[in-house]
Scaffold this motif. Structure first.
Motif, PDB file in Angstrom:
ATOM      1  N   HIS A  40       6.177 -15.797  13.245  1.00  0.00           N
ATOM      2  CA  HIS A  40       4.959 -15.053  12.515  1.00  0.00           C
ATOM      3  C   HIS A  40       5.500 -13.907  11.739  1.00  0.00           C
ATOM      4  CE1 HIS A  40       5.769 -11.563  15.238  1.00  0.00           C
ATOM      5  NE2 HIS A  40       6.030 -12.443  16.113  1.00  0.00           N
ATOM      6  N   THR A  41       4.651 -13.398  11.000  1.00  0.00           N
ATOM      7  CA  THR A  41       4.931 -12.192  10.137  1.00  0.00           C
ATOM      8  C   THR A  41       4.937 -10.873  11.045  1.00  0.00           C
ATOM      9  OG1 THR A  41       2.398 -12.400   9.104  1.00  0.00           O
ATOM     10  CG2 THR A  41       4.240 -13.060   8.041  1.00  0.00           C
ATOM     11  N   VAL A  42       5.472  -9.878  10.432  1.00  0.00           N
ATOM     12  CA  VAL A  42       5.603  -8.729  11.242  1.00  0.00           C
ATOM     13  C   VAL A  42       4.827  -7.589  10.981  1.00  0.00           C
ATOM     14  CG1 VAL A  42       7.861  -9.615  12.248  1.00  0.00           C
ATOM     15  CG2 VAL A  42       7.891  -8.155  10.190  1.00  0.00           C
ATOM     16  N   THR A  43       4.039  -7.430   9.917  1.00  0.00           N
ATOM     17  CA  THR A  43       3.345  -6.397   9.291  1.00  0.00           C
ATOM     18  C   THR A  43       2.109  -6.511   8.831  1.00  0.00           C
ATOM     19  OG1 THR A  43       4.367  -6.532   6.947  1.00  0.00           O
ATOM     20  CG2 THR A  43       5.607  -5.100   8.672  1.00  0.00           C
ATOM     21  N   ASN A  44       1.513  -7.813   9.204  1.00  0.00           N
ATOM     22  CA  ASN A  44       0.151  -8.207   8.803  1.00  0.00           C
ATOM     23  C   ASN A  44      -0.856  -7.730   9.732  1.00  0.00           C
ATOM     24  OD1 ASN A  44      -1.563  -9.552   7.170  1.00  0.00           O
ATOM     25  ND2 ASN A  44      -1.192 -11.447   7.877  1.00  0.00           N
ATOM     26  N   VAL A  45      -1.042  -6.811   9.966  1.00  0.00           N
ATOM     27  CA  VAL A  45      -1.808  -5.955  11.048  1.00  0.00           C
ATOM     28  C   VAL A  45      -3.416  -6.343  10.431  1.00  0.00           C
ATOM     29  CG1 VAL A  45      -2.821  -3.982  11.838  1.00  0.00           C
ATOM     30  CG2 VAL A  45      -0.447  -4.183  11.380  1.00  0.00           C
ATOM     31  N   PRO A  46      -4.395  -6.957  11.175  1.00  0.00           N
ATOM     32  CA  PRO A  46      -4.259  -7.055  12.681  1.00  0.00           C
ATOM     33  C   PRO A  46      -4.021  -8.577  13.074  1.00  0.00           C
ATOM     34  CG  PRO A  46      -6.606  -7.185  11.929  1.00  0.00           C
ATOM     35  CD  PRO A  46      -5.911  -6.818  10.674  1.00  0.00           C
ATOM     36  N   TYR A  47      -3.435  -9.435  11.895  1.00  0.00           N
ATOM     37  CA  TYR A  47      -3.228 -10.781  12.360  1.00  0.00           C
ATOM     38  C   TYR A  47      -2.209 -11.092  13.005  1.00  0.00           C
ATOM     39  CZ  TYR A  47      -7.167 -11.436   8.992  1.00  0.00           C
ATOM     40  OH  TYR A  47      -8.277 -11.561   8.120  1.00  0.00           O
ATOM     41  N   ASP A  48      -0.837 -10.652  12.363  1.00  0.00           N
ATOM     42  CA  ASP A  48       0.530 -10.780  13.030  1.00  0.00           C
ATOM     43  C   ASP A  48       1.282  -9.697  12.981  1.00  0.00           C
ATOM     44  OD1 ASP A  48      -0.185 -13.885  13.569  1.00  0.00           O
ATOM     45  OD2 ASP A  48      -0.340 -13.667  11.370  1.00  0.00           O
ATOM     46  N   PHE A  49       1.766  -8.991  13.979  1.00  0.00           N
ATOM     47  CA  PHE A  49       2.677  -7.859  13.639  1.00  0.00           C
ATOM     48  C   PHE A  49       3.586  -7.658  15.011  1.00  0.00           C
ATOM     49  CE2 PHE A  49      -1.405  -6.441  15.310  1.00  0.00           C
ATOM     50  CZ  PHE A  49      -0.866  -5.476  16.205  1.00  0.00           C
ATOM     51  N   ASN A  55       7.136  -6.153  20.313  1.00  0.00           N
ATOM     52  CA  ASN A  55       6.561  -7.373  21.006  1.00  0.00           C
ATOM     53  C   ASN A  55       5.601  -8.042  19.877  1.00  0.00           C
ATOM     54  OD1 ASN A  55       7.819  -7.306  23.312  1.00  0.00           O
ATOM     55  ND2 ASN A  55       6.481  -5.711  24.171  1.00  0.00           N
ATOM     56  N   ALA A  56       5.444  -9.277  19.953  1.00  0.00           N
ATOM     57  CA  ALA A  56       4.630  -9.921  18.887  1.00  0.00           C
ATOM     58  C   ALA A  56       3.136  -9.680  19.307  1.00  0.00           C
ATOM     59  CB  ALA A  56       4.653 -11.424  19.074  1.00  0.00           C
ATOM     60  N   ASP A  57       2.175  -9.122  18.283  1.00  0.00           N
ATOM     61  CA  ASP A  57       0.680  -8.604  18.686  1.00  0.00           C
ATOM     62  C   ASP A  57      -0.041  -9.141  17.397  1.00  0.00           C
ATOM     63  OD1 ASP A  57      -1.330  -7.674  19.753  1.00  0.00           O
ATOM     64  OD2 ASP A  57      -0.627  -5.612  19.906  1.00  0.00           O
ATOM     65  N   GLY A  58      -1.255  -9.312  17.762  1.00  0.00           N
ATOM     66  CA  GLY A  58      -2.215  -9.368  16.905  1.00  0.00           C
ATOM     67  C   GLY A  58      -3.193 -10.644  17.027  1.00  0.00           C
ATOM     68  N   PHE A  59      -4.290 -10.727  16.053  1.00  0.00           N
ATOM     69  CA  PHE A  59      -5.359 -11.722  16.318  1.00  0.00           C
ATOM     70  C   PHE A  59      -4.596 -13.123  16.587  1.00  0.00           C
ATOM     71  CE2 PHE A  59      -8.691 -14.772  15.202  1.00  0.00           C
ATOM     72  CZ  PHE A  59      -9.474 -14.532  16.012  1.00  0.00           C
ATOM     73  N   GLU A  60      -3.982 -13.571  15.579  1.00  0.00           N
ATOM     74  CA  GLU A  60      -3.603 -15.176  15.599  1.00  0.00           C
ATOM     75  C   GLU A  60      -2.466 -15.321  16.788  1.00  0.00           C
ATOM     76  OE1 GLU A  60      -3.795 -16.319  10.792  1.00  0.00           O
ATOM     77  OE2 GLU A  60      -2.122 -15.573  11.645  1.00  0.00           O
ATOM     78  N   ILE A  61      -1.641 -13.974  17.170  1.00  0.00           N
ATOM     79  CA  ILE A  61      -0.737 -14.215  18.119  1.00  0.00           C
ATOM     80  C   ILE A  61      -1.601 -14.159  19.687  1.00  0.00           C
ATOM     81  CG2 ILE A  61       0.916 -13.095  19.485  1.00  0.00           C
ATOM     82  CD1 ILE A  61       1.801 -14.113  16.705  1.00  0.00           C
ATOM     83  N   ALA A  62      -2.519 -13.307  19.653  1.00  0.00           N
ATOM     84  CA  ALA A  62      -3.663 -13.623  20.964  1.00  0.00           C
ATOM     85  C   ALA A  62      -4.057 -14.754  21.215  1.00  0.00           C
ATOM     86  CB  ALA A  62      -4.467 -12.504  20.744  1.00  0.00           C
TER      87      ALA A  62
END
Length: 280
Positions: A40-49, A55-62
């Motif tokens: 996953h990408t690391v700065t694509n807030v709020p999708y993947d960051f 820690n991995a966070d974001g809507f797609e991660i969730a």
């Protein structure tokens, strides 16, 4: 006493014989759980960051974590990587899944397995001068107003979206001019200066750059207006060999839609259900 001792010894012997069987059974059951490496990408807030703890966070991660909970035969392991590493790694099989808020393109269809169910959505629309807000209510009224849109790179998915709009509105088209660069830094200024009448941009980008107090164009917040056009689904990219995994993902996502989980997560990360903007 001897009889009881014999029984105890027999029971102990039985346990010694049976225990390895249980151990083998447990090990076999555990070995059926397959680790799925998700890039996953690391700065694509709020999708993947990555959050402040890395820690991995974001809507797609969730959503993918919720999918993982429904699939006991898999265990998802998340890897924050660059855009390039995500694409190359997923195509090669280093990662089984890659997620980056990706729109579907013909090139991606050739390189990756695209599931039936999208993971999220990007809401896109037009930013224009607030003084024209009484005349511009949507893309149709903008086309009638002038249709003079800031040029878009033909390599971008946005270009295809406007092409599709023009195909559906042959008598009311937007002026689609190709740009030789992917992103025009002065787009908002060009609109304010009157060189063009609208900028086709993601809603999140407009909120971040214009509406947010710390945004670089916040000084123009009262001079710019925005109307959404539609939600563009975003998809996880599966390695071409992962047919079974993609099918399991689709089944799990359907469950998460039906039980309201995806809608709740969207409210958490976007402040609204982005799927309400997806019309087809």
């Amino acid at each position: 006493m001897k009889r009881e001792l014999k029984i105890s010894l027999a029971a102990a012997f039985a346990l010694l014989v049976i225990s390895p069987c249980f151990a083998k059974s447990a090990k076999a059951k555990k070995s059926k759980v397959r680790t799925i490496n998700v890039a996953h990408t690391v700065t694509n807030v709020p999708y993947d960051f990555l959050d402040e703890k890395g820690n991995a966070d974001g809507f797609e991660i969730a959503v993918l974590k919720a999918v993982d909970e429904l699939l006991p035969e898999y265990e998802f392991k998340f890897h924050g990587v660059s855009d390039e590493e995500l694409l190359i790694g997923t195509e090669s099989g280093k990662y089984q899944v890659g997620t980056k808020g990706a729109w579907i393109t013909e090139e991606r269809k050739k390189k990756f397995l695209i599931p039936n169910n999208p993971l999220a959505a990007s809401v896109i629309g037009i930013a224009f001068r607030a003084e024209n807000a009484d005349q511009i209510k949507d893309l149709e009224s903008f086309a009638k107003f002038s249709g003079k849109l800031i040029p878009i790179s033909p390599q971008s998915a946005q270009f295809s979206v406007i092409q599709e709009f023009n195909e559906k509105h042959p008598s009311n088209q937007i002026k689609l001019v190709p740009s030789d660069v992917f992103d025009i830094a002065d787009s908002y200024l060009w609109v304010l200066e009157g060189r063009y009448d609208a900028y086709f941009v993601l809603k999140l980008s407009f909120e971040k750059n214009v509406l947010k107090e710390t945004g670089p164009y916040h000084q123009f917040a009262d001079k710019l207006a925005y109307v959404p056009y539609k939600g563009i689904p975003t998809w996880p990219l599966f390695n071409k060999e992962e047919v079974e995994l993609a099918a399991a993902y689709d089944k799990a996502v359907q469950t998460l839609k039906e039980n309201g989980t995806i809608s709740k997560l969207s409210q958490k990360y976007f402040g609204e259900d982005v799927f309400n903007f997806v019309t087809d």
